[in-house]
Design a protein around this motif. Sequence first.
Motif, PDB file in Angstrom:
ATOM      1  N   VAL A  31       0.913  -1.205   0.170  1.00 29.97           N
ATOM      2  CA  VAL A  31       0.034  -0.046  -0.106  1.00 29.97           C
ATOM      3  C   VAL A  31       0.891   1.392  -0.022  1.00 29.97           C
ATOM      4  CG1 VAL A  31      -1.594   1.383   1.437  1.00 29.97           C
ATOM      5  CG2 VAL A  31      -1.916  -1.224   1.051  1.00 29.97           C
ATOM      6  N   VAL A  32       2.009   1.146   0.891  1.00 25.82           N
ATOM      7  CA  VAL A  32       2.950   2.690   1.047  1.00 25.82           C
ATOM      8  C   VAL A  32       3.375   2.720  -0.526  1.00 25.82           C
ATOM      9  CG1 VAL A  32       4.865   3.318   1.910  1.00 25.82           C
ATOM     10  CG2 VAL A  32       3.101   2.216   3.412  1.00 25.82           C
ATOM     11  N   HIS A  33       3.987   1.793  -0.936  1.00 28.68           N
ATOM     12  CA  HIS A  33       4.660   1.793  -2.302  1.00 28.68           C
ATOM     13  C   HIS A  33       3.760   2.363  -3.528  1.00 28.68           C
ATOM     14  CE1 HIS A  33       7.698  -1.130  -0.386  1.00 28.68           C
ATOM     15  NE2 HIS A  33       8.123   0.282  -0.052  1.00 28.68           N
ATOM     16  N   THR A  34       2.979   1.397  -3.477  1.00 27.33           N
ATOM     17  CA  THR A  34       1.762   1.779  -4.395  1.00 27.33           C
ATOM     18  C   THR A  34       1.313   3.479  -4.251  1.00 27.33           C
ATOM     19  OG1 THR A  34       0.808  -0.296  -4.424  1.00 27.33           O
ATOM     20  CG2 THR A  34      -0.630   1.278  -5.388  1.00 27.33           C
ATOM     21  N   THR A  35       0.981   3.804  -3.134  1.00 27.98           N
ATOM     22  CA  THR A  35       0.657   5.265  -2.688  1.00 27.98           C
ATOM     23  C   THR A  35       1.751   6.364  -3.424  1.00 27.98           C
ATOM     24  OG1 THR A  35      -0.819   4.494  -1.244  1.00 27.98           O
ATOM     25  CG2 THR A  35      -0.157   6.602  -1.012  1.00 27.98           C
ATOM     26  N   LEU A  36       2.832   5.740  -2.792  1.00 26.70           N
ATOM     27  CA  LEU A  36       4.214   6.550  -3.245  1.00 26.70           C
ATOM     28  C   LEU A  36       4.210   6.798  -4.791  1.00 26.70           C
ATOM     29  CD1 LEU A  36       7.000   7.808  -2.534  1.00 26.70           C
ATOM     30  CD2 LEU A  36       7.982   5.592  -2.737  1.00 26.70           C
ATOM     31  N   LEU A  38       1.896   6.691  -6.814  1.00 31.07           N
ATOM     32  CA  LEU A  38       0.876   7.637  -7.234  1.00 31.07           C
ATOM     33  C   LEU A  38       1.275   9.247  -6.973  1.00 31.07           C
ATOM     34  CD1 LEU A  38      -2.347   5.830  -6.315  1.00 31.07           C
ATOM     35  CD2 LEU A  38      -1.699   6.461  -8.509  1.00 31.07           C
ATOM     36  N   ALA A  39       1.708   9.434  -5.564  1.00 29.11           N
ATOM     37  CA  ALA A  39       2.222  10.617  -5.175  1.00 29.11           C
ATOM     38  C   ALA A  39       3.364  11.290  -6.197  1.00 29.11           C
ATOM     39  CB  ALA A  39       2.593  10.447  -3.742  1.00 29.11           C
ATOM     40  N   TYR A  42       1.932  12.405  -9.133  1.00 30.24           N
ATOM     41  CA  TYR A  42       0.869  13.674  -8.987  1.00 30.24           C
ATOM     42  C   TYR A  42       1.878  14.826  -8.844  1.00 30.24           C
ATOM     43  CZ  TYR A  42      -1.861  17.259  -6.689  1.00 30.24           C
ATOM     44  OH  TYR A  42      -2.709  18.219  -6.533  1.00 30.24           O
ATOM     45  N   ALA A  59       2.225   2.529 -10.198  1.00 34.45           N
ATOM     46  CA  ALA A  59       1.259   2.186  -9.190  1.00 34.45           C
ATOM     47  C   ALA A  59       0.670   0.854  -9.228  1.00 34.45           C
ATOM     48  CB  ALA A  59       0.236   3.244  -8.741  1.00 34.45           C
ATOM     49  N   THR A  62       3.355  -1.699  -9.361  1.00 37.44           N
ATOM     50  CA  THR A  62       3.695  -1.907  -7.995  1.00 37.44           C
ATOM     51  C   THR A  62       2.821  -2.824  -7.130  1.00 37.44           C
ATOM     52  OG1 THR A  62       4.897   0.167  -7.879  1.00 37.44           O
ATOM     53  CG2 THR A  62       4.408  -0.655  -5.726  1.00 37.44           C
ATOM     54  N   LEU A  63       1.775  -2.594  -7.465  1.00 37.41           N
ATOM     55  CA  LEU A  63       0.433  -3.421  -6.747  1.00 37.41           C
ATOM     56  C   LEU A  63       0.523  -4.938  -7.350  1.00 37.41           C
ATOM     57  CD1 LEU A  63      -1.861  -3.740  -4.969  1.00 37.41           C
ATOM     58  CD2 LEU A  63      -3.284  -3.108  -6.971  1.00 37.41           C
TER      59      LEU A  63
END
Length: 138
Positions: A31-36, A38-39, A42, A59, A62-63
């Motif tokens: 979750v952290v790496h996927t969110t990273l 995306l961030a 962005y 992302a 990564t998932l």
Amino acid sequence: REGEGADGEVARLTLTESAFGEWLDAVIDTVVHTTLALALGYAASHLAGSGLALGMVAAFATLVGGIIGKIWPPAPATASRNLLDRLTSRDGFYAMLTLFVLLGVFRPALLPSLMLIVAAGTHIYWISRTLVLVARKP
């Protein structure tokens, strides 16, 4: 496993490790790496005008890589596995973040190019890991 964080070390030292803890650690890391990813996409889009789509592609990969890593056990100790381990270490993430920050400060126009490398690299990882794992099956 080599490269795990302090939480795993503390659990092992205090004899409190569990199957649930191992599962939770893998899920949270994914979750952290996927969110990273995306961030970063962005931020690249905000700073350079593009990169969000590449962040989404990274992302997704990564998932997928996190799922593959949890479903299949680690690959046997080979040169291929050692390379995959180095590519996905925390040091690799720190290097990517450091490069992203430096480019964001000094050359933001290059951020979409970095996101392209991140997106390609995340897909190369899960595809390579899958090929290594499938090749070892009898």
